[in-house]
Design an enzyme around this catalytic site. Structure first.
Site, short mmCIF file in Angstrom:
data_model
loop_
_atom_site.label_atom_id
_atom_site.label_comp_id
_atom_site.label_asym_id
_atom_site.label_seq_id
_atom_site.Cartn_x
_atom_site.Cartn_y
_atom_site.Cartn_z
N VAL A 7 0.84 -1.21 0.00
CA VAL A 7 0.00 0.00 0.00
C VAL A 7 0.87 1.26 0.00
CG1 VAL A 7 -1.91 -1.16 1.17
CG2 VAL A 7 -0.13 -0.05 2.55
N GLY B 61 8.92 -11.28 -2.34
CA GLY B 61 8.84 -10.58 -1.05
C GLY B 61 7.51 -10.71 -0.35
N HIS C 265 -4.56 -4.12 -2.35
CA HIS C 265 -4.96 -3.73 -0.99
C HIS C 265 -5.05 -2.22 -0.79
CE1 HIS C 265 -3.16 -7.84 0.39
NE2 HIS C 265 -4.35 -7.98 -0.14
N SER D 52 5.12 -13.45 2.21
CA SER D 52 5.10 -14.71 2.99
C SER D 52 3.99 -15.62 2.49
CB SER D 52 4.87 -14.38 4.47
OG SER D 52 3.65 -13.66 4.61
#
Ligand code: BV8
Length: 249
Positions: free
Chosen positions: A108, A192, A124, A194
């Site tokens: 974001v 980058g 997002h 998870s």
């Protein structure tokens, strides 16, 4: 040849050079080298005792709008001081090299656009924008507004960050565009992230199901690692520039 370049398989370079369509999914790891803490990394200073997963929710904003607004103001200040790093810049270069290129980000922080990327799908939202919490319209937050959170100039409701909180739906058009890019690409990079947050975490699997070559760029293992064709183990700010240099000179 420096270390990151040495670890890039020849087969991946050939696949990239031949690719008609490439899709990239990025997470907060690509902004780590810009000094923006990753989403799950321990928060620093005043916010060390707060769980981001708890604060980034409509319930938290309902319960304590001032606290949530101040958390985002702190993060906006961090992002404002940050600059795109060579990882962001390498993706902007890649977009210029590949006929059909889609950059899908969970971040974001707006750093991809600041690095020169044109086609950025923000799943997002964007922390630098605020919107009316009732009408949903994007409002330029006024500088030094004394109210915390500021109120909407037209209806008086609280402004909120223009981001997607946990439990909220993602913007339909962005999500549809992201899944279409994942289904149509020859090569998909997960960079980058998870891979824990849905529905973004399903995108690499959608690409795999559609026959794409799947590559991960991350210093650590993730739930995706066992499924990828190539693991580029390391920092995006080193690996991505090396990849572009080896592939295109
Ligand atoms: C939704 C904006 C419908 C706010 C964020 C199954 C299906 C559907 C939904 C769910 C589901 N199971 C659970 C859910 C609910 C939830 C969810 O996924 N929860 C998880 C935690 C289990 N999903 C939602 O609520 C989504 N909405 O699905 O709506 C619905 C609604 C209700 C019920 C059902 C369905 C909305 C999710 C959006 C949340 N908003 N951000 C804000 O930022 O404040 S998500 C947030 O996490 C950030 O955007 C961040 O980008 C994102 C993902 O985290 P990562 O980017 O991966 O960051 P992380 O710290 O985890 O990892 C960093 C990685 O980088 C690490 O791997 C590290 O090794 C690596 N790294 C570090 N340094 C480097 C590096 N890599 C490269 N280079 C480096 N230098």
């Amino acid at each position: 040849m420096d270390a990151p370049a040495a670890n890039i398989p020849e087969s991946l370079i050939a696949t990239l050079r031949d690719a008609r369509s490439v899709a990239i999914l990025t997470g907060s790891g690509i902004s780590a080298e810009s000094g923006v803490p990753t989403f799950r990394n321990a928060q620093t200073g005043l916010w060390a005792s707060y769980d981001p997963g708890e604060l980034a929710t409509p319930e938290a904003f309902e319960r304590d709008p001032r606290l949530v607004w101040e958390w985002y103001a702190w993060r906006r200040e961090l992002v404002g001081k940050a600059a795109p790093n060579p990882g962001h810049e390498a993706l902007a270069e890649l977009e210029r090299r590949v006929p059909d290129f889609a950059l899908i980000t969970q971040n974001v922080d707006g750093l991809h656009r600041r690095a020169g990327s044109q086609r950025v799908i923000e799943l997002h939202g964007n922390i630098l924008r605020s919107r009316c919490s009732v009408e949903g319209i994007v409002i330029e937050a006024r500088e030094n507004d004394s109210e915390v959170p500021p109120s909407c100039p037209s209806c008086g409701a609280f402004l909120r960050p223009d981001v997607v909180w946990f439990g909220e739906m993602l913007p339909t058009s962005a999500l549809q565009e992201a899944f279409k890019a994942a289904r149509n690409c020859d090569l998909f990079f997960s960079v980058g992230t998870s891979g824990l947050v849905q529905p973004a975490a399903s995108l690499p699997f959608e690409a795999l199901r559609s026959g794409a070559v799947l590559v991960e760029v991350n210093p650590n293992d993730t739930p995706l690692t066992q499924h990828v064709e190539d693991t580029l183990r390391g920092r995006a700010g080193e690996i991505l520039p090396a990849l572009v240099k080896v592939a295109y000179g």
